[in-house]
Design an enzyme around this catalytic site. Structure first.
Site, mmCIF file in Angstrom:
data_model
loop_
_atom_site.group_PDB
_atom_site.id
_atom_site.type_symbol
_atom_site.label_atom_id
_atom_site.label_comp_id
_atom_site.label_asym_id
_atom_site.label_seq_id
_atom_site.Cartn_x
_atom_site.Cartn_y
_atom_site.Cartn_z
ATOM 1 N N TYR A 122 -28.947 -43.443 72.138
ATOM 2 C CA TYR A 122 -28.777 -42.004 72.288
ATOM 3 C C TYR A 122 -29.542 -41.432 73.468
ATOM 4 O O TYR A 122 -29.544 -40.222 73.687
ATOM 5 C CB TYR A 122 -29.205 -41.289 71.010
ATOM 6 C CG TYR A 122 -28.273 -41.493 69.838
ATOM 7 C CD1 TYR A 122 -27.238 -42.420 69.882
ATOM 8 C CD2 TYR A 122 -28.429 -40.758 68.676
ATOM 9 C CE1 TYR A 122 -26.400 -42.610 68.807
ATOM 10 C CE2 TYR A 122 -27.594 -40.948 67.585
ATOM 11 C CZ TYR A 122 -26.582 -41.876 67.663
ATOM 12 O OH TYR A 122 -25.744 -42.062 66.591
ATOM 13 N N LYS A 153 -32.030 -55.327 64.393
ATOM 14 C CA LYS A 153 -30.966 -56.290 64.685
ATOM 15 C C LYS A 153 -31.467 -57.271 65.745
ATOM 16 O O LYS A 153 -30.769 -57.631 66.698
ATOM 17 C CB LYS A 153 -29.702 -55.563 65.167
ATOM 18 C CG LYS A 153 -28.451 -56.439 65.209
ATOM 19 C CD LYS A 153 -28.017 -56.952 63.843
ATOM 20 C CE LYS A 153 -26.729 -57.772 63.951
ATOM 21 N NZ LYS A 153 -26.342 -58.381 62.654
ATOM 22 N N ASP A 177 -27.376 -54.945 58.874
ATOM 23 C CA ASP A 177 -26.175 -55.111 58.070
ATOM 24 C C ASP A 177 -26.532 -55.503 56.634
ATOM 25 O O ASP A 177 -25.928 -55.010 55.668
ATOM 26 C CB ASP A 177 -25.215 -56.120 58.702
ATOM 27 C CG ASP A 177 -25.915 -57.295 59.345
ATOM 28 O OD1 ASP A 177 -27.047 -57.142 59.808
ATOM 29 O OD2 ASP A 177 -25.319 -58.388 59.395
ATOM 30 N N ASP A 234 -29.459 -43.086 62.378
ATOM 31 C CA ASP A 234 -28.404 -42.086 62.233
ATOM 32 C C ASP A 234 -27.418 -42.513 61.149
ATOM 33 O O ASP A 234 -27.030 -41.726 60.276
ATOM 34 C CB ASP A 234 -27.694 -41.924 63.573
ATOM 35 C CG ASP A 234 -26.774 -40.721 63.608
ATOM 36 O OD1 ASP A 234 -26.787 -39.923 62.651
ATOM 37 O OD2 ASP A 234 -26.035 -40.577 64.595
#
Length: 339
Positions: free
Chosen positions: A123, A175, A209, A233
Site C-alpha cells: 500500500y 509469508k 494462508d 487489511d
C-alpha cells in the site's frame, strides 16, 4: 475545558451515523467539543479536493479525529483518502478489535485484536506500467516495501499492547516461505523483539494462508495478531466476519503525533439518507477514542450499554436482525446511557 476532536462525518451513510455517534457520546458524558471537517467526495464537493487543507490543519491542531466512511473511486480518480491520511500523519498502527457481541452465532468466545502495519508494504503505492509493443499498459508492477524501522515499531506496538491490556499471546502472520526478503525481514525482526518479552507474552508465527484457515475453524486460540499491511487489511475483515460483520467493527489508526478513529465499513450509498444504517461501528470507534483520550469510564459505559442492547435484541437495525432504523437504535442506546 472539553477536549476538541476533529469530526469527519464522511460520505454516504457517514453523516447519519456520525450524528448518532455524537448523540451517544453526549449521553455518556464525554467531555468533548467538535471541529467538523470534510474529506472524500464531500471534500471534492466543497473544496474540489478529497483531502482539503482545512481538514489536515484541524487534525494537526486537535491530534485526534473521529471519521466516518469515505468514498474512493474504484480503478480511477483520486487514491484512497484513508491511505493518504495515514501517510500524512504517519499513523503506523491500525488496531482492529473483534469480540463477540451478538450471542447465538457460530462463535461465542472470539476476542481478538489485530494490529496491522499501516504505512508500508504494497500500500505504499509504488506502481508503474510497462509498455510492450503498442500497448503502454501491457504489464503493471507494484512494489512492496518493508523496512526494519517500520517492522520494529509495529511489532513493538503489538507486544506493548498485549502487556498493557493483559493479553497473553502475540501471533505474527507472514509469508516468508515465498517472499523471503520482505516478509523474511518482518519475521526476523518479530523473532528478535519477542525475546524481550519472554515470560510476559507468548509468541508464535503463522503463514498467512494457514492463519486464514485457522481463524475460521478455531479463532478462540488467537489473542493479538500482528502482520503487514495487505495481510492485515484482509484478515481484519475476516475477524470482523467472525463476530457479526463490519457493522460492529471499529478501528483505530495510531501514530506518534495523531490518531484517527473510524468505522471501517464502506459508505453504503444505496441506503444513505434512509435512516436504516447501523451506527455501531462508529460508536464503538468513538469508545476507543475515549480510551485514547483518558476518558475510559465513558468509553466503558458506551460499550457496556451497546452490548446489552444488542444481546437483548432491543431496537436493532436490519443487519443485526431487527427492524429499527438508525434513529430508533440510537434513541434506545441514549436512553440506556441516561437511565
Amino acid at each position: 475545558m472539553p477536549t476538541t476532536v476533529t469530526l469527519i462525518p464522511g460520505d454516504g451513510i457517514g453523516p447519519s451515523i456520525a450524528d448518532a455517534t455524537v448523540r451517544v457520546l453526549e449521553a455518556a458524558g464525554a467531555d468533548l467539543a467538535y471541529d467538523t471537517q470534510v474529506a472524500g467526495q464531500a471534500g471534492v464537493a466543497r473544496y474540489h479536493d478529497p483531502m482539503p487543507d482545512a481538514t489536515l490543519d484541524s487534525i494537526k491542531r486537535t491530534r485526534v479525529a473521529l471519521k466516518g466512511p469515505l468514498e474512493t473511486p474504484v480503478g480511477e480518480g483520486f487514491r484512497s483518502v484513508n491511505v493518504a491520511l495515514r501517510k500524512a500523519f504517519d499513523l503506523y498502527a491500525n488496531v482492529r478489535p473483534a469480540h463477540v457481541i451478538r450471542l447465538g452465532g457460530r462463535f461465542e468466545k472470539v476476542d481478538v485484536v489485530l494490529v496491522r502495519e499501516n504505512t508500508e508494504g504494497l500500500y505504499i503505492g509504488i506502481e508503474h506500467y510497462t509498455r510492450i509493443g503498442d500497448d503502454p499498459r501491457a504489464a503493471a508492477s507494484s512494489m512492496a516495501v518493508i523496512t526494519r524501522f517500520g517492522s520494529e515499531r509495529i511489532l513493538r506496538y503489538a507486544f506493548e499492547y498485549a502487556v498493557t491490556h493483559g493479553r497473553k499471546k502475540v501471533t505474527l502472520v507472514h509469508k516468508a516461505n515465498i517472499l523471503k526478503f520482505s516478509q523474511g525481514l518482518f519475521l526476523d525482526v518479530g523473532r528478535a523483539i519477542a525475546q524481550e518479552y519472554v515470560g510476559r507474552v507468548e509468541f508464535e508465527t503463522q503463514i498467512v494462508d494457514a492463519m486464514a484457515m485457522k481463524l475460521v475453524i478455531a479463532p478462540e486460540q488467537f489473542d493479538v495478531i500482528v502482520t503487514t499491511n495487505l495481510f492485515g487489511d484482509i484478515l481484519s475483515d475476516l475477524i470482523s466476519g467472525l463476530v457479526g460483520g463490519l457493522g460492529l467493527a471499529p478501528g483505530a489508526n495510531i501514530g506518534v503525533s495523531a490518531a484517527i478513529f473510524e468505522a471501517v465499513h464502506g459508505t453504503a450509498p444505496d441506503i444513505a439518507g434512509k435512516d436504516v444504517a447501523n451506527p455501531g461501528a462508529l460508536i464503538l470507534a468513538a469508545a476507543m477514542m475515549l480510551d485514547h483520550l483518558g476518558q475510559r469510564e465513558q468509553g466503558d459505559r458506551i460499550r457496556s450499554c451497546f452490548e446489552q442492547q444488542v444481546r437483548e435484541g432491543r431496537a436493532l437495525t436490519r443487519d443485526l436482525g431487527g427492524t429499527a432504523g438508525t434513529t430508533a437504535f440510537t434513541d434506545e442506546l441514549v436512553a440506556r446511557l441516561k437511565g
